[in-house]
Design a protein around this motif. Structure first.
Motif, short mmCIF file in Angstrom:
data_model
loop_
_atom_site.label_atom_id
_atom_site.label_comp_id
_atom_site.label_asym_id
_atom_site.label_seq_id
_atom_site.Cartn_x
_atom_site.Cartn_y
_atom_site.Cartn_z
N VAL A 180 0.83 -1.20 0.00
CA VAL A 180 0.00 0.00 0.00
C VAL A 180 0.87 1.25 0.00
CG1 VAL A 180 -1.69 1.31 1.33
CG2 VAL A 180 -1.89 -1.16 1.19
N LEU A 181 0.44 2.23 -0.77
CA LEU A 181 1.07 3.55 -0.77
C LEU A 181 0.06 4.56 -0.24
CD1 LEU A 181 3.50 5.38 -1.67
CD2 LEU A 181 2.29 5.66 -3.85
N GLY A 203 -3.52 -6.67 7.16
CA GLY A 203 -2.71 -7.31 6.14
C GLY A 203 -2.06 -6.35 5.17
N TYR A 204 -1.88 -5.09 5.57
CA TYR A 204 -1.25 -4.10 4.70
C TYR A 204 0.25 -4.01 4.97
CZ TYR A 204 -5.81 -2.17 3.33
OH TYR A 204 -7.07 -2.00 2.82
N GLN A 205 1.02 -3.82 3.92
CA GLN A 205 2.43 -3.48 4.05
C GLN A 205 2.62 -2.11 3.40
OE1 GLN A 205 5.12 -5.96 1.87
NE2 GLN A 205 6.95 -4.97 2.66
N ILE A 206 2.86 -1.10 4.23
CA ILE A 206 3.00 0.26 3.71
C ILE A 206 4.40 0.41 3.12
CG2 ILE A 206 2.84 2.72 4.24
CD1 ILE A 206 1.13 2.05 6.61
N VAL A 207 4.46 0.65 1.82
CA VAL A 207 5.77 0.82 1.17
C VAL A 207 6.31 2.23 1.39
CG1 VAL A 207 5.23 -0.91 -0.56
CG2 VAL A 207 4.74 1.48 -1.04
N GLY A 208 5.43 3.17 1.73
CA GLY A 208 5.86 4.54 2.00
C GLY A 208 4.67 5.48 1.93
N PHE A 209 4.93 6.76 2.18
CA PHE A 209 3.87 7.76 2.08
C PHE A 209 4.36 8.92 1.22
CE2 PHE A 209 6.34 8.99 5.73
CZ PHE A 209 6.35 10.39 5.73
N ASP A 216 10.45 13.70 7.27
CA ASP A 216 11.20 12.49 7.57
C ASP A 216 10.24 11.30 7.61
OD1 ASP A 216 13.27 10.87 8.16
OD2 ASP A 216 13.79 11.79 10.08
N LYS A 217 10.81 10.11 7.71
CA LYS A 217 10.00 8.91 7.78
C LYS A 217 9.16 8.89 9.05
CE LYS A 217 13.69 6.20 9.92
NZ LYS A 217 14.55 5.00 9.81
N ILE A 218 8.09 8.10 9.05
CA ILE A 218 7.24 7.91 10.24
C ILE A 218 7.53 6.52 10.76
CG2 ILE A 218 4.89 7.86 11.13
CD1 ILE A 218 4.03 9.53 8.76
N GLY A 219 8.26 6.41 11.86
CA GLY A 219 8.70 5.11 12.34
C GLY A 219 9.59 4.47 11.30
N ARG A 220 9.14 3.32 10.76
CA ARG A 220 9.90 2.64 9.70
C ARG A 220 9.38 2.96 8.31
NH1 ARG A 220 8.86 -3.21 12.06
NH2 ARG A 220 6.87 -2.16 12.37
N ILE A 221 8.34 3.80 8.21
CA ILE A 221 7.69 4.08 6.93
C ILE A 221 8.37 5.27 6.26
CG2 ILE A 221 5.51 4.45 5.78
CD1 ILE A 221 5.71 1.89 7.51
N PRO A 222 8.98 5.10 5.08
CA PRO A 222 9.74 6.18 4.46
C PRO A 222 8.86 7.17 3.70
CG PRO A 222 9.88 4.22 3.10
CD PRO A 222 9.10 3.83 4.34
N TYR A 223 9.35 8.41 3.63
CA TYR A 223 8.77 9.42 2.74
C TYR A 223 9.36 9.20 1.35
CZ TYR A 223 8.24 13.93 0.43
OH TYR A 223 7.98 14.91 -0.47
N LEU A 224 8.50 9.07 0.33
CA LEU A 224 8.97 8.71 -1.00
C LEU A 224 9.00 9.86 -2.00
CD1 LEU A 224 7.27 5.21 -1.46
CD2 LEU A 224 9.59 5.72 -0.69
N GLY A 225 8.31 10.95 -1.71
CA GLY A 225 8.35 12.06 -2.64
C GLY A 225 7.03 12.81 -2.71
N ALA A 226 6.92 13.66 -3.77
CA ALA A 226 5.75 14.49 -3.96
C ALA A 226 4.62 13.70 -4.61
CB ALA A 226 6.10 15.70 -4.81
#
Length: 501
Positions: A180-181, A203-209, A216-226
């Motif tokens: 999930v994005l 059952g979601y795996q967040i690839v990023g936001f 910055d990232k949220i916990g282990r969830i990375p910021y991927l861009g605009a």
């Protein structure tokens, strides 16, 4: 869904330069077929278990004669109950379906499924008893219905427990997760991330936001861009679903994202924007299908706090008695293994910032605190907490009791005294609270717990900000069923030592 918006750091994260190729259409089609068959497989399996439960109930009543002896004239072969058996199966499956058990779009946790089984089985058996003994008041055994009710709940619960253990194992190894994005602004986006992280049963795996305000990232969830980079990110990260949480003014961006999802065969869900109201403050009620949106209290209401306290007062002394033999064994082991006191007393911060004396079994050498300064450079945790794998201060016995969280048993005394609860946020040290940011402090609105969402979601493996997000989500979404689910998830987390060191 009740949520709590976190505040995130404001430094810029960097998107990855490369990623694997997208999933081929044939694999996606297979996954869709498996998803469609999933509820039918559960339905067939449940039907089999219901019939098995009835056969076992007949065997217990007429062959084992459990309850009372069966007179020769009262004996009925299993075939005499065929119609009743089929009707009961139909009633139970219908009841389970009406409660949403077999709906693909509704994900239920294990504890929720157990509640559905108990309710559906009770209602179905009660209806069948009324119908059977109205038509034919004599002949059929009443006890067989009671046995069938108990066995149905037990067998169905065991089946879902096995499924939950297998699913948990698979998800911990990256199997069966939906990639999930999250696309949203700096306010709502992190809130969505927080809720998904707090509910692994989804059952979601967040690839990023993604959002247009770099952070910055949220916990282990990375910021991927605009937001404009979303179509490329879908392909780069093999995204299967997008959650769009943009403000109402971003109609054009939302339309473009929906079109990108359609082109890439990616599912999407849109979070409605309630006129800039903070999502954690929304209280939605329903009157004949008409939603009523208002604001709710920011803290746990008094009646809920009292109910939670009553449960703690009842359960904690029972657990103290039941664990007393284990406690005696631990005390002897600690004494034989190393010099020093059996118990450790620490100052922790409780509800509303009130300090209290925290008790646990000593799992380290007696001068562990004096050695801490020299080990700070090896800290493996972020934020204001200290965590270190293979900590040299931990004793042999300490490593065992920490692995299975047995060092925390004395905290039942803190629970009995009202300083802690069975379930709640992690109890913090005073020096940690001094380093809290404003949004971290909201963790202190409820009593700390022996277990909590962060403990069953990764324990020591989680970054501090993610621990805080889970604790805040718990504070805003507390219910008895949530406490029950956390306690049930604590059992495998402790037995298998997930993330403990």
């Amino acid at each position: 869904m009740r949520t709590l918006p976190p505040t995130s750091p404001e430094s810029v994260g960097q998107p990855p330069n490369s990623s694997p190729a997208p999933e081929p259409p044939r694999a996606a089609a297979k996954k869709s077929l498996a998803s469609a068959l999933h509820p039918w497989l559960f339905t067939v399996g449940d039907a089999f278990l219901i019939n098995l439960a009835f056969v076992l109930a007949w065997f217990i009543r007429y062959q084992l004669e459990f309850g009372r002896e069966v007179a020769e004239q009262d004996y009925l072969p299993l075939g005499s109950y065929t119609t009743i058996q089929l009707v009961l199966t139909g009633l139970m499956l219908t009841s389970f379906w009406l409660q949403g058990l077999y709906r693909r779009r509704r994900r239920l946790g294990w504890a929720d499924e157990v509640a559905v089984f108990a309710t559906g089985s009770l209602v179905s058996v009660a209806a069948l008893i009324v119908g059977v003994f109205y038509v034919r008041p004599f002949g059929y055994s009443r006890l067989i219905f009671i046995y069938a009710l108990v066995l149905c709940v037990v067998l169905l619960t065991i089946s879902r427990a096995v499924v939950a253990l297998v699913r948990d194992y698979q998800r911990r190894h990256g199997i069966g997760l939906r990639r999930v994005l999250v696309v949203g602004d700096s306010r709502v986006g992190p809130t969505i991330v927080q809720n998904i992280v707090a509910q692994p049963e989804l059952g979601y795996q967040i690839v990023g936001f993604v959002n247009d305000q770099p952070q910055d990232k949220i916990g282990r969830i990375p910021y991927l861009g605009a937001v404009a980079q979303t179509p490329d990110l879908i392909r780069q990260h093999q995204v299967e679903e997008i959650i769009i949480a943009l403000p109402s003014a971003s109609h054009q961006q939302v339309t473009q994202l929906v079109m990108a999802c359609d082109r890439n065969n990616v599912a999407f869900r849109i979070v409605p924007d309630f006129f800039e109201l903070s999502l954690n403050q929304l209280d939605v009620e329903d009157i004949n299908g008409i939603p009523l949106i208002g604001l709710r209290e920011a803290r746990l209401p008094t009646h809920q706090f009292l109910l939670k306290r009553i449960i703690d007062v009842i359960v904690s002394p029972i657990l103290l008695v039941l664990t007393s033999p284990l406690v005696a064994l631990i005390i002897i082991s600690i004494k034989l293994n190393s010099a020093g006191p059996v118990f450790v007393k620490q100052q922790r911060i409780g509800r509303l910032g009130k300090p209290f004396t925290f008790y646990k079994f000593r799992s380290m050498v007696a001068d562990a605190q004096d050695q801490l300064t020299s080990l700070l450079v090896q800290n493996q945790a972020d934020g204001p907490i200290f965590k270190m794998k293979d900590d040299p201060r931990v004793t042999y016995v300490g490593r065992i009791i920490r692995r299975f969280s047995m060092d925390e048993l004395p905290q039942l005394y803190n629970v009995l005294r009202g300083e802690m609860s069975l379930v709640g946020p992690r109890p913090a040290f005073p020096h940690e609270v001094e380093q809290y940011r404003d949004w971290h402090l909201r963790r202190l609105s409820v009593a700390p717990g022996m277990t909590g969402l962060w403990q069953v979601s990764g324990r020591s493996d989680l970054p501090f900000d993610e621990m805080a997000l889970l604790d805040l989500w718990y504070v805003e979404n507390w219910s008895l069923s949530l406490d029950l689910k956390i306690l049930l998830r604590t059992i495998p987390a402790v037995l298998f030592g997930y993330g403990a060191y």
